[in-house]
Design a protein around this motif. Structure first.
Motif, PDB file in Angstrom:
ATOM      1  N   TYR A  65       0.823  -1.217   0.000  1.00  0.00           N
ATOM      2  CA  TYR A  65       0.000   0.000   0.000  1.00  0.00           C
ATOM      3  C   TYR A  65       0.855   1.265   0.000  1.00  0.00           C
ATOM      4  O   TYR A  65       0.663   2.131  -0.859  1.00  0.00           O
ATOM      5  CB  TYR A  65      -0.953  -0.035   1.199  1.00  0.00           C
ATOM      6  N   PRO A  66       1.827   1.431   0.904  1.00  0.00           N
ATOM      7  CA  PRO A  66       2.644   2.658   0.858  1.00  0.00           C
ATOM      8  C   PRO A  66       3.420   2.797  -0.448  1.00  0.00           C
ATOM      9  O   PRO A  66       3.536   3.889  -0.999  1.00  0.00           O
ATOM     10  CB  PRO A  66       3.592   2.516   2.045  1.00  0.00           C
ATOM     11  N   GLY A  67       3.955   1.685  -0.967  1.00  0.00           N
ATOM     12  CA  GLY A  67       4.698   1.746  -2.224  1.00  0.00           C
ATOM     13  C   GLY A  67       3.812   2.130  -3.397  1.00  0.00           C
ATOM     14  O   GLY A  67       4.212   2.914  -4.263  1.00  0.00           O
ATOM     15  N   HIS A  68       2.599   1.598  -3.408  1.00  0.00           N
ATOM     16  CA  HIS A  68       1.653   1.932  -4.481  1.00  0.00           C
ATOM     17  C   HIS A  68       1.239   3.398  -4.375  1.00  0.00           C
ATOM     18  O   HIS A  68       1.115   4.094  -5.385  1.00  0.00           O
ATOM     19  CB  HIS A  68       0.444   0.999  -4.407  1.00  0.00           C
ATOM     20  N   MET A  69       1.041   3.876  -3.143  1.00  0.00           N
ATOM     21  CA  MET A  69       0.724   5.296  -2.945  1.00  0.00           C
ATOM     22  C   MET A  69       1.877   6.169  -3.454  1.00  0.00           C
ATOM     23  O   MET A  69       1.647   7.184  -4.103  1.00  0.00           O
ATOM     24  CB  MET A  69       0.451   5.593  -1.464  1.00  0.00           C
ATOM     25  N   ASP A  70       3.111   5.769  -3.139  1.00  0.00           N
ATOM     26  CA  ASP A  70       4.279   6.522  -3.611  1.00  0.00           C
ATOM     27  C   ASP A  70       4.305   6.604  -5.137  1.00  0.00           C
ATOM     28  O   ASP A  70       4.558   7.663  -5.709  1.00  0.00           O
ATOM     29  CB  ASP A  70       5.583   5.879  -3.124  1.00  0.00           C
ATOM     30  N   GLU A  71       4.056   5.468  -5.804  1.00  0.00           N
ATOM     31  CA  GLU A  71       4.080   5.451  -7.272  1.00  0.00           C
ATOM     32  C   GLU A  71       3.013   6.371  -7.857  1.00  0.00           C
ATOM     33  O   GLU A  71       3.290   7.142  -8.781  1.00  0.00           O
ATOM     34  CB  GLU A  71       3.847   4.029  -7.783  1.00  0.00           C
ATOM     35  N   LEU A  72       1.795   6.300  -7.319  1.00  0.00           N
ATOM     36  CA  LEU A  72       0.717   7.156  -7.827  1.00  0.00           C
ATOM     37  C   LEU A  72       1.003   8.624  -7.538  1.00  0.00           C
ATOM     38  O   LEU A  72       0.752   9.490  -8.382  1.00  0.00           O
ATOM     39  CB  LEU A  72      -0.622   6.740  -7.211  1.00  0.00           C
ATOM     40  N   ALA A  73       1.530   8.926  -6.348  1.00  0.00           N
ATOM     41  CA  ALA A  73       1.840  10.318  -6.002  1.00  0.00           C
ATOM     42  C   ALA A  73       2.902  10.885  -6.934  1.00  0.00           C
ATOM     43  O   ALA A  73       2.827  12.050  -7.349  1.00  0.00           O
ATOM     44  CB  ALA A  73       2.298  10.416  -4.546  1.00  0.00           C
ATOM     45  N   GLN A  74       3.894  10.076  -7.286  1.00  0.00           N
ATOM     46  CA  GLN A  74       4.926  10.555  -8.210  1.00  0.00           C
ATOM     47  C   GLN A  74       4.340  10.842  -9.581  1.00  0.00           C
ATOM     48  O   GLN A  74       4.733  11.809 -10.233  1.00  0.00           O
ATOM     49  CB  GLN A  74       6.059   9.547  -8.304  1.00  0.00           C
ATOM     50  N   LEU A  75       3.405  10.014 -10.025  1.00  0.00           N
ATOM     51  CA  LEU A  75       2.754  10.280 -11.304  1.00  0.00           C
ATOM     52  C   LEU A  75       1.908  11.549 -11.241  1.00  0.00           C
ATOM     53  O   LEU A  75       1.851  12.316 -12.196  1.00  0.00           O
ATOM     54  CB  LEU A  75       1.873   9.098 -11.713  1.00  0.00           C
ATOM     55  N   CYS A  76       1.250  11.767 -10.104  1.00  0.00           N
ATOM     56  CA  CYS A  76       0.360  12.933  -9.962  1.00  0.00           C
ATOM     57  C   CYS A  76       1.123  14.228  -9.717  1.00  0.00           C
ATOM     58  O   CYS A  76       0.772  15.263 -10.274  1.00  0.00           O
ATOM     59  CB  CYS A  76      -0.612  12.714  -8.809  1.00  0.00           C
ATOM     60  N   PHE A  77       2.123  14.176  -8.851  1.00  0.00           N
ATOM     61  CA  PHE A  77       2.751  15.406  -8.365  1.00  0.00           C
ATOM     62  C   PHE A  77       4.205  15.558  -8.772  1.00  0.00           C
ATOM     63  O   PHE A  77       4.840  16.543  -8.459  1.00  0.00           O
ATOM     64  CB  PHE A  77       2.662  15.473  -6.837  1.00  0.00           C
TER      65      PHE A  77
END
Length: 105
Positions: A65-77
């Motif tokens: 979960y934290p790793g997936h959040m990190d990946e999505l956040a990098q794509l978004c921000f």
């Protein structure tokens, strides 16, 4: 073949942070703020198809979960977005979707 179609909330479990970042990613892509190359989109769809069609199917395909959040956040921000577990000092700490917010909107 539908360039203006996006799905949000496609995650197994009640993890609203993932769903919010998915919505931000789709909105950013549709608005033109976030751009993907055709190869990037095709590769992402191929990975998604592989997850759905593997046998046996994993109960939680995105188990980190934290790793997936990190990946999505990098794509978004962008690459300077917050990362939950950079130095491993926060292992065992609660993960909050509030951590993954842009500095400015």
């Amino acid at each position: 073949e539908l360039p203006n179609l996006g799905f949000c909330g496609m995650y197994r479990g009640p993890y609203f942070g993932i769903m919010e970042l998915q919505a931000r990613l789709v909105a950013g892509h549709l608005s033109g703020r976030i751009r993907f190359g055709e190869n990037e989109l095709r590769e992402a769809l191929d990975i998604s198809d592989g997850i759905r069609s593997c046998a046996p199917r994993a109960q939680f395909p995105h188990f980190d979960y934290p790793g997936h959040m990190d990946e999505l956040a990098q794509l978004c921000f962008g690459p300077s977005s917050p990362k939950y577990n950079v130095d491993k000092s926060d292992i065992g700490e609660m993960v909050s979707p509030a951590f993954y917010q842009p500095d400015e909107e």
